[in-house]
Scaffold this active site. Sequence first.
Site, mmCIF file in Angstrom:
data_model
loop_
_atom_site.group_PDB
_atom_site.id
_atom_site.type_symbol
_atom_site.label_atom_id
_atom_site.label_comp_id
_atom_site.label_asym_id
_atom_site.label_seq_id
_atom_site.Cartn_x
_atom_site.Cartn_y
_atom_site.Cartn_z
ATOM 1 N N LYS A 216 0.826 -1.221 0.000
ATOM 2 C CA LYS A 216 0.000 0.000 0.000
ATOM 3 C C LYS A 216 0.852 1.260 0.000
ATOM 4 C CE LYS A 216 -4.356 -2.012 1.008
ATOM 5 N NZ LYS A 216 -5.395 -2.407 1.953
ATOM 6 N N ARG A 248 -3.458 -10.081 4.860
ATOM 7 C CA ARG A 248 -3.844 -10.122 3.440
ATOM 8 C C ARG A 248 -2.670 -9.599 2.628
ATOM 9 N NH1 ARG A 248 -6.061 -6.884 -0.498
ATOM 10 N NH2 ARG A 248 -7.695 -7.789 -1.794
HETATM 11 N N1 HH2 Z 1 -7.484 -3.965 0.555
HETATM 12 C C1 HH2 Z 1 -7.801 -3.971 -0.755
HETATM 13 C C2 HH2 Z 1 -8.882 -4.730 -1.225
HETATM 14 N N2 HH2 Z 1 -9.618 -5.474 -0.398
HETATM 15 N N3 HH2 Z 1 -10.058 -6.264 1.786
HETATM 16 C C3 HH2 Z 1 -9.784 -6.268 3.101
HETATM 17 N N4 HH2 Z 1 -10.517 -7.004 3.944
HETATM 18 N N5 HH2 Z 1 -8.740 -5.519 3.608
HETATM 19 C C4 HH2 Z 1 -7.942 -4.755 2.822
HETATM 20 O O1 HH2 Z 1 -7.028 -4.085 3.350
HETATM 21 C C5 HH2 Z 1 -8.230 -4.721 1.418
HETATM 22 C C6 HH2 Z 1 -9.313 -5.502 0.928
HETATM 23 C C7 HH2 Z 1 -6.996 -3.151 -1.688
HETATM 24 O O2 HH2 Z 1 -5.886 -3.830 -2.116
HETATM 25 P P1 HH2 Z 1 -5.774 -4.643 -3.486
HETATM 26 O O3 HH2 Z 1 -6.702 -5.802 -3.486
HETATM 27 O O4 HH2 Z 1 -4.357 -4.985 -3.706
HETATM 28 O O5 HH2 Z 1 -6.186 -3.611 -4.620
HETATM 29 P P2 HH2 Z 1 -7.562 -3.260 -5.351
HETATM 30 O O6 HH2 Z 1 -8.591 -2.908 -4.374
HETATM 31 O O7 HH2 Z 1 -7.171 -2.107 -6.222
HETATM 32 O O8 HH2 Z 1 -7.984 -4.442 -6.143
#
Ligand code: HH2
Length: 266
Positions: A216, A248
């Site tokens: 992040k 995660r």
């Molecule tokens: N962060 C993201 C997406 N989903 N779910 C939970 N429970 N906690 C988190 O911190 C979280 C999440 C964002 O990260 P990422 O999946 O890498 O990116 P994107 O939302 O752009 O797909």
Amino acid sequence: MTAIEERFPRPAVMGVVNVTPDSFSDGGVHLDPQIAIAAARRMYAEGAALVDVGGESTRPGSDGVTVDEELRRVVPVLEGLAGDVPVSIDTAKADVARRALELGALLVNDVTALRGDPDLAGVVADSGAYLCLMHMQGEPRTMQQDPRYDDVASEVAAFLEERLAFAVAQGIAEEKVCLDPGIGFGKTAEHNFELVRRLDELTALGRPVLVGFSRKSSLRGLVGDGDLLAASVAAAVSAYDRGASILRVHDVRAHVDALTVAAAVG
Ligand code: HH2
């Protein structure tokens, strides 16, 4: 009934597979279902307790996608993994969650904490699935414009306590729920670090805590063009040391190894 802390004992690693063109760290990489399936299998082989499959990016500034588009992205991946790899579905939509649960998903990861779709709580309750309730201030399109709190940790704790009570009132068993401070969702870097520093105020709610700090931008802000994997692992170990149960992450092997050592020391 198996409680979430028994099914996914700490430290548990949740691998991330975003089947999206625009996710902030792996956007486009896993858009081909076969590549996404292979990535999820590799993460499981590397020690992930489960793999989080998502078809809608929630990165700052992103717009939503339709139910049909989200299903089109995730269903082939879920079909390819069904029965082999424990999966969570990263969605706020009841229709997507319902289909994913039919295809064997174990956990619904809802970044809106049951505020996005009025039908989602019923889908989770009826299926007996595990659930992650995450804190977010604002909505993805605008959430990073000017996040403000008087006291970020106590406000996030109060929010999660209220959403947990709501979920239970909707018929979802408390033992099935984990809570997430929502790193980067309407928070400055200092808010994110303070939430991890004061993670005991979230574990005090009595439910396992999930933390997603991997790759992040707050980490990028600290290390510049340095090693984002090392930064992510440090954040995960810090969160684990302060009581996080589920981490995660995008890079499963490095996190599994680091958390194995942290757990041995702990
Ligand atoms: N962060 C993201 C997406 N989903 N779910 C939970 N429970 N906690 C988190 O911190 C979280 C999440 C964002 O990260 P990422 O999946 O890498 O990116 P994107 O939302 O752009 O797909």
